[in-house]
Scaffold this motif. Structure first.
Motif: not given
Length: 220
Positions: A55, A57, A70, A72, A207, A209
């Protein structure tokens, strides 16, 4: 019979020829270098860089303010673009099966506006812009609190998805110069399987951010 003057002039003529040839070579090399520098960035931007083994980012950053956002990606996704010419405020990642191409960028400053978003992305001509305006923009909050504005537009065999995602953690009151930026996801997928990839889009957006620009005087 060759005169002394003719014998003396020959080296000078040869020298002039060599100078002319050398100048022509320099000009040709300079032109070739200029063409290479013009062609190289677009080519490098489409070259596969790495396939994620875990995984990962992927971050896009505003080079002026330092604000970033960002997503993921799971193992198996492929990052596109190599070389020193790549911008930091954009990224492209392709799904493991190669069918889904995700292009990331930062959303324009301010509240969501469909026209401003499409203009920033440079999508289509006037006719297509009109189609986007009537595409039926939806707004929803994902389970993790991410607020998403999104729409789809079918372009024959390709469907284009545009999603503006504001993470739940974005809080302009946390001592910053402004709210954390929203992220723009532009996804391209074959039309005949577009429905199957809606869950992929939702999983990616969950995901999101985001980090706002640092206030003046903050440590970098």
């Amino acid at each position: 019979m060759t005169s002394t003057r003719e014998r003396l002039s020959r080296p000078r003529r040869r020298g002039r020829v060599l100078v002319i040839v050398a100048a022509a070579v320099v000009v040709m090399l300079g032109a070739a270098a200029a063409v290479a520098l013009w062609l190289l960035p677009p080519r490098l931007a489409e070259q596969p860089r790495e396939r994620f083994t875990a995984t990962t980012t992927v971050v896009v950053t505003d080079g002026t303010t330092g604000a970033s956002a960002s997503l993921e990606f799971d193992a198996g996704w492929l990052a596109i673009g190599v070389g020193p010419f790549l911008p930091h405020d954009r990224a492209t990642v392709v799904s493991p099966d190669g069918a889904y191409r995700a292009e990331l960028s930062l959303a324009p400053a301010g509240a969501f506006d469909a026209a401003t978003t499409l203009q920033a992305l440079g999508l289509g001509d006037e006719d297509e812009q009109a189609r986007w305006e009537t595409a039926g923009w939806s707004t929803e909050t994902l389970p993790d609190g991410v607020l998403v504005h999104h729409a789809e537009l079918t372009r024959g065999t390709e469907t284009l998805v545009v999603a503006w995602a504001t993470p739940a953690a974005a809080d302009p009151a946390e001592g910053t110069t402004g709210s954390a930026p929203a992220l723009l996801l532009t996804a391209r997928v074959p039309t005949d399987v577009a429905d199957d990839y809606r869950t992929v889009t939702a999983a990616l957006l969950a995901t999101v951010q985001s980090s706002p620009a640092a206030a003046p005087g903050d440590a970098s």
